[in-house]
Scaffold this motif. Structure first.
Motif, short mmCIF file in Angstrom:
data_model
loop_
_atom_site.label_atom_id
_atom_site.label_comp_id
_atom_site.label_asym_id
_atom_site.label_seq_id
_atom_site.Cartn_x
_atom_site.Cartn_y
_atom_site.Cartn_z
N ALA A 148 19.85 4.79 -17.93
CA ALA A 148 20.97 5.34 -18.71
C ALA A 148 21.79 4.24 -19.36
O ALA A 148 22.27 4.39 -20.49
N ASP A 149 21.95 3.13 -18.67
CA ASP A 149 22.85 2.09 -19.15
C ASP A 149 22.24 1.21 -20.24
O ASP A 149 22.96 0.46 -20.91
N ALA A 150 20.93 1.32 -20.41
CA ALA A 150 20.25 0.46 -21.39
C ALA A 150 20.75 0.73 -22.81
O ALA A 150 20.68 -0.16 -23.66
N GLN A 207 24.22 -4.13 -8.65
CA GLN A 207 22.89 -3.65 -8.26
C GLN A 207 23.01 -2.42 -7.36
O GLN A 207 23.60 -2.50 -6.28
N ARG A 208 22.43 -1.29 -7.79
CA ARG A 208 22.56 -0.04 -7.05
C ARG A 208 21.75 -0.06 -5.77
O ARG A 208 20.68 -0.64 -5.70
N ARG A 209 22.28 0.64 -4.78
CA ARG A 209 21.57 0.82 -3.50
C ARG A 209 20.92 2.19 -3.41
O ARG A 209 20.10 2.43 -2.55
N GLU A 253 23.56 -1.86 -12.96
CA GLU A 253 24.36 -0.93 -13.76
C GLU A 253 25.71 -1.54 -14.08
O GLU A 253 26.12 -2.55 -13.51
N LEU A 254 26.41 -0.86 -14.99
CA LEU A 254 27.84 -1.06 -15.14
C LEU A 254 28.49 -0.21 -14.04
O LEU A 254 28.26 1.00 -13.99
N PRO A 255 29.28 -0.80 -13.16
CA PRO A 255 29.78 -0.06 -12.01
C PRO A 255 30.76 1.04 -12.40
O PRO A 255 31.45 0.93 -13.41
N1 9L3 Z 1 25.32 6.45 -13.27
C1 9L3 Z 1 24.63 5.82 -14.25
N2 9L3 Z 1 25.05 4.65 -14.76
C2 9L3 Z 1 26.21 4.09 -14.30
C3 9L3 Z 1 26.96 4.75 -13.29
C4 9L3 Z 1 28.23 4.18 -12.75
C5 9L3 Z 1 26.47 5.96 -12.79
N3 9L3 Z 1 26.61 2.93 -14.84
C6 9L3 Z 1 24.82 7.74 -12.73
C7 9L3 Z 1 24.24 7.58 -11.35
C8 9L3 Z 1 24.55 8.87 -10.69
C9 9L3 Z 1 25.83 9.35 -11.34
O1 9L3 Z 1 25.91 8.64 -12.57
O2 9L3 Z 1 23.53 9.81 -11.01
C10 9L3 Z 1 27.07 9.15 -10.49
O3 9L3 Z 1 27.28 7.77 -10.27
P1 9L3 Z 1 27.73 7.21 -8.82
O4 9L3 Z 1 28.91 8.01 -8.39
O5 9L3 Z 1 26.54 7.38 -7.92
O6 9L3 Z 1 28.05 5.76 -9.07
#
Ligand code: 9L3
Ligand code: MG
Length: 136
Positions: free
Chosen positions: A122-124, A24-26, A36-38
């Motif tokens: 994006a991950d969907a 879960q993103r912060r 997301e996928l980390p």
């Molecule tokens: N991002 C999108 N989906 C993901 C990840 C790991 C990252 N599964 C996007 C979010 C940010 C950029 O990519 O715009 C860089 O990712 P991070 O360095 O903030 O994790």
């Protein structure tokens, strides 16, 4: 003009339970609270595989073995492309150093996260492929 950069995400699956790891993103605010996928940005001179190992070490404190790429690539912006690589944890238990929370999901759980709009947009794109993979 700068070179296009890659962001690499990990499709981390536990083969024993057939579950996928979601994080879960912060930040940033637009996606804070979504899952997301980390992963993160590939550094200059770094392979995507090495970048994913580094990111998952930093973000989750685990060592992973990296496998093949999922089929879809996502253009985040003109200069930033997102890919996903399959990965399995070979050492450690994931703990969220950078994320709000972690969750292991099976096909039902992943379907619910997707249906409820809880994944970062994006991950969907990877959901159909991941559902097949977890279920097949
Ligand atoms: N991002 C999108 N989906 C993901 C990840 C790991 C990252 N599964 C996007 C979010 C940010 C950029 O990519 O715009 C860089 O990712 P991070 O360095 O903030 O994790
Ligand atoms: Mg990250």
């Amino acid at each position: 003009m700068t070179d296009a950069r890659l962001v690499v995400a990990g499709a981390v699956v536990d083969p024993a339970t057939r579950r996928l790891l979601l994080a879960q993103r912060r930040y940033p605010p637009e996606v804070a609270g979504l899952w997301e996928l980390p992963g993160g940005k590939v550094e200059a001179g770094e392979s995507p595989e090495a970048a994913l190992r580094r990111e998952l070490r930093e973000e989750l404190d685990v060592e992973v073995r990296v496998g093949s790429a999922l089929a879809e690539r996502v253009a985040l912006r003109d200069d930033l492309t997102l890919i996903a690589l399959r990965a399995q944890i070979v050492a450690g238990t994931p703990r969220p150093a950078d994320h709000e929370a972690l969750r292991w999901v099976d096909t039902v759980g992943l379907g619910e996260f997707a249906r409820d709009g809880l994944l970062v947009p994006a991950d969907a794109v990877w959901v159909p492929e991941l559902l097949t993979e977890l279920g097949g």
